[in-house]
Design a protein around this motif. Sequence first.
Motif, PDB file in Angstrom:
ATOM      1  N   MET A   1       0.848  -1.202   0.000  1.00  0.00           N
ATOM      2  CA  MET A   1       0.000   0.000   0.000  1.00  0.00           C
ATOM      3  C   MET A   1       0.883   1.252   0.000  1.00  0.00           C
ATOM      4  O   MET A   1       1.800   1.362   0.805  1.00  0.00           O
ATOM      5  N   SER A   2       0.633   2.173  -0.927  1.00  0.00           N
ATOM      6  CA  SER A   2       1.442   3.379  -1.007  1.00  0.00           C
ATOM      7  C   SER A   2       1.132   4.300   0.165  1.00  0.00           C
ATOM      8  O   SER A   2       0.045   4.278   0.739  1.00  0.00           O
ATOM      9  N   ALA A   3       2.123   5.138   0.522  1.00  0.00           N
ATOM     10  CA  ALA A   3       1.967   6.039   1.650  1.00  0.00           C
ATOM     11  C   ALA A   3       0.955   7.131   1.325  1.00  0.00           C
ATOM     12  O   ALA A   3       0.847   7.592   0.183  1.00  0.00           O
ATOM     13  N   ILE A   4       0.192   7.541   2.333  1.00  0.00           N
ATOM     14  CA  ILE A   4      -0.718   8.668   2.168  1.00  0.00           C
ATOM     15  C   ILE A   4       0.110   9.937   2.018  1.00  0.00           C
ATOM     16  O   ILE A   4       1.043  10.180   2.789  1.00  0.00           O
ATOM     17  N   ARG A   5      -0.232  10.745   1.049  1.00  0.00           N
ATOM     18  CA  ARG A   5       0.484  11.992   0.780  1.00  0.00           C
ATOM     19  C   ARG A   5      -0.377  13.140   1.307  1.00  0.00           C
ATOM     20  O   ARG A   5      -1.533  13.298   0.890  1.00  0.00           O
ATOM     21  N   ILE A   6       0.171  13.915   2.235  1.00  0.00           N
ATOM     22  CA  ILE A   6      -0.647  14.938   2.892  1.00  0.00           C
ATOM     23  C   ILE A   6       0.069  16.294   2.895  1.00  0.00           C
ATOM     24  O   ILE A   6       1.273  16.394   2.671  1.00  0.00           O
ATOM     25  N   ALA A   7      -0.730  17.334   3.178  1.00  0.00           N
ATOM     26  CA  ALA A   7      -0.205  18.682   3.398  1.00  0.00           C
ATOM     27  C   ALA A   7      -0.534  19.086   4.830  1.00  0.00           C
ATOM     28  O   ALA A   7      -1.625  18.795   5.333  1.00  0.00           O
ATOM     29  N   VAL A   8       0.402  19.733   5.491  1.00  0.00           N
ATOM     30  CA  VAL A   8       0.222  20.215   6.863  1.00  0.00           C
ATOM     31  C   VAL A   8       0.176  21.737   6.833  1.00  0.00           C
ATOM     32  O   VAL A   8       1.078  22.373   6.282  1.00  0.00           O
ATOM     33  N   VAL A   9      -0.883  22.324   7.411  1.00  0.00           N
ATOM     34  CA  VAL A   9      -1.038  23.775   7.414  1.00  0.00           C
ATOM     35  C   VAL A   9      -1.262  24.254   8.845  1.00  0.00           C
ATOM     36  O   VAL A   9      -2.279  23.914   9.468  1.00  0.00           O
ATOM     37  N   ASP A  10      -0.315  25.025   9.364  1.00  0.00           N
ATOM     38  CA  ASP A  10      -0.403  25.545  10.732  1.00  0.00           C
ATOM     39  C   ASP A  10       0.526  26.745  10.823  1.00  0.00           C
ATOM     40  O   ASP A  10       1.668  26.687  10.358  1.00  0.00           O
ATOM     41  N   ASP A  11       0.031  27.852  11.412  1.00  0.00           N
ATOM     42  CA  ASP A  11       0.853  29.052  11.477  1.00  0.00           C
ATOM     43  C   ASP A  11       1.874  29.005  12.610  1.00  0.00           C
ATOM     44  O   ASP A  11       2.737  29.887  12.701  1.00  0.00           O
ATOM     45  N   GLU A  12       1.813  28.002  13.485  1.00  0.00           N
ATOM     46  CA  GLU A  12       2.781  27.861  14.572  1.00  0.00           C
ATOM     47  C   GLU A  12       3.888  26.895  14.134  1.00  0.00           C
ATOM     48  O   GLU A  12       3.638  25.695  13.960  1.00  0.00           O
ATOM     49  N   PRO A  13       5.119  27.387  13.946  1.00  0.00           N
ATOM     50  CA  PRO A  13       6.199  26.537  13.429  1.00  0.00           C
ATOM     51  C   PRO A  13       6.451  25.281  14.250  1.00  0.00           C
ATOM     52  O   PRO A  13       6.611  24.191  13.689  1.00  0.00           O
ATOM     53  N   LEU A  14       6.469  25.404  15.575  1.00  0.00           N
ATOM     54  CA  LEU A  14       6.757  24.234  16.402  1.00  0.00           C
ATOM     55  C   LEU A  14       5.646  23.190  16.284  1.00  0.00           C
ATOM     56  O   LEU A  14       5.918  21.984  16.195  1.00  0.00           O
ATOM     57  N   ALA A  15       4.392  23.642  16.284  1.00  0.00           N
ATOM     58  CA  ALA A  15       3.264  22.710  16.146  1.00  0.00           C
ATOM     59  C   ALA A  15       3.291  22.044  14.783  1.00  0.00           C
ATOM     60  O   ALA A  15       3.026  20.842  14.654  1.00  0.00           O
ATOM     61  N   ARG A  16       3.620  22.829  13.753  1.00  0.00           N
ATOM     62  CA  ARG A  16       3.680  22.294  12.394  1.00  0.00           C
ATOM     63  C   ARG A  16       4.788  21.242  12.264  1.00  0.00           C
ATOM     64  O   ARG A  16       4.589  20.174  11.682  1.00  0.00           O
ATOM     65  N   GLU A  17       5.952  21.538  12.836  1.00  0.00           N
ATOM     66  CA  GLU A  17       7.077  20.607  12.758  1.00  0.00           C
ATOM     67  C   GLU A  17       6.789  19.326  13.532  1.00  0.00           C
ATOM     68  O   GLU A  17       7.110  18.226  13.074  1.00  0.00           O
ATOM     69  N   ARG A  18       6.153  19.448  14.707  1.00  0.00           N
ATOM     70  CA  ARG A  18       5.838  18.261  15.502  1.00  0.00           C
ATOM     71  C   ARG A  18       4.829  17.372  14.774  1.00  0.00           C
ATOM     72  O   ARG A  18       4.987  16.146  14.704  1.00  0.00           O
ATOM     73  N   LEU A  19       3.787  17.992  14.226  1.00  0.00           N
ATOM     74  CA  LEU A  19       2.773  17.224  13.517  1.00  0.00           C
ATOM     75  C   LEU A  19       3.389  16.499  12.315  1.00  0.00           C
ATOM     76  O   LEU A  19       3.126  15.314  12.094  1.00  0.00           O
ATOM     77  N   SER A  20       4.212  17.200  11.554  1.00  0.00           N
ATOM     78  CA  SER A  20       4.844  16.582  10.390  1.00  0.00           C
ATOM     79  C   SER A  20       5.749  15.427  10.800  1.00  0.00           C
ATOM     80  O   SER A  20       5.774  14.377  10.136  1.00  0.00           O
ATOM     81  N   ARG A  21       6.472  15.603  11.884  1.00  0.00           N
ATOM     82  CA  ARG A  21       7.369  14.537  12.342  1.00  0.00           C
ATOM     83  C   ARG A  21       6.592  13.299  12.756  1.00  0.00           C
ATOM     84  O   ARG A  21       6.946  12.167  12.388  1.00  0.00           O
ATOM     85  N   LEU A  22       5.521  13.482  13.519  1.00  0.00           N
ATOM     86  CA  LEU A  22       4.721  12.337  13.957  1.00  0.00           C
ATOM     87  C   LEU A  22       4.076  11.624  12.769  1.00  0.00           C
ATOM     88  O   LEU A  22       4.037  10.389  12.725  1.00  0.00           O
ATOM     89  N   LEU A  23       3.585  12.381  11.816  1.00  0.00           N
ATOM     90  CA  LEU A  23       2.970  11.771  10.630  1.00  0.00           C
ATOM     91  C   LEU A  23       4.011  10.989   9.822  1.00  0.00           C
ATOM     92  O   LEU A  23       3.735   9.899   9.325  1.00  0.00           O
ATOM     93  N   THR A  24       5.199  11.549   9.703  1.00  0.00           N
ATOM     94  CA  THR A  24       6.267  10.850   8.983  1.00  0.00           C
ATOM     95  C   THR A  24       6.621   9.541   9.679  1.00  0.00           C
ATOM     96  O   THR A  24       6.825   8.504   9.025  1.00  0.00           O
ATOM     97  N   GLU A  25       6.667   9.565  11.014  1.00  0.00           N
ATOM     98  CA  GLU A  25       6.955   8.348  11.774  1.00  0.00           C
ATOM     99  C   GLU A  25       5.865   7.295  11.598  1.00  0.00           C
ATOM    100  O   GLU A  25       6.115   6.097  11.766  1.00  0.00           O
ATOM    101  N   LEU A  26       4.656   7.738  11.234  1.00  0.00           N
ATOM    102  CA  LEU A  26       3.547   6.811  10.998  1.00  0.00           C
ATOM    103  C   LEU A  26       3.487   6.357   9.533  1.00  0.00           C
ATOM    104  O   LEU A  26       2.528   5.706   9.126  1.00  0.00           O
TER     105      LEU A  26
END
Length: 245
Positions: A1-26
């Motif tokens: 199964m191919s990976a889900i390709r997503i976009a992350v939109v958040d004006d808070e850099p730390l929140a955006r980076e954390r969310l992207s990191r967790l999604l990548t780990e998943l």
Amino acid sequence: MSAIRIAVVDDEPLARERLSRLLTELGVEVAVELEDGTDLLQWLRSDGKVDALFLDINMPGATGLEIMAELPPSLPVVFVTAHADYAVRAFDSEAVDYVVKPVFKDRLERALTRIRSRGSAVKEGPGIRSASQGVQPRFPVRAGDGHVFLDLRKVTHFEIDVDTVWAWCGGNKFKTPWGALAEVESAFQEACLVRAQRHILLRPEMVTGVRPLPGGRCSARMGDGVDIPVSRSATPRLKELLHLR
């Protein structure tokens, strides 16, 4: 199964980076990280392609809910926000999920499961079938302890409220068996229904007037006198069906 390709939109850099990191780990492919919804719309219009969006709600300029109204209905949206009080409005707009910050990996897993299941969740609606004529323009709605049948040709629009689709007819709304607007679209594929907004499907045949609104949008006056604002993304399609320039 191919990976889900997503976009992350958040004006808070730390929140955006954390969310992207967790999604990548998943196992998710984060195609782009953006600061606000305006940047997202520009990116999508420049042929940016994703399977789903993870959106903050409170952002500079347009809110996540306002941005969602301009997105294609087929694009799944997960809201990730520190504010729990927008949940009802988010699900009214058919958001796939609503994740409250701080975000944890197990909660994101559930959101990803919903995204994956959404593609196969649309089932054939309960339109009446005939062996020779296919889906007929009648469908059941609740009436007390039983059901009556509405004629699609008398319905002005459909509206979803949480997990119930209501059919509007003669200025009144009726509870249908459907739980998503995509199910209505599947049941009446030849009806040319238009997603005026994420939570509203209208029948162009019942539009009695159109007036322009700011931002390339329009307002559709329905046969029962109700005015429905039409999103910018849906306005060209409605005008095309109504043979308007």
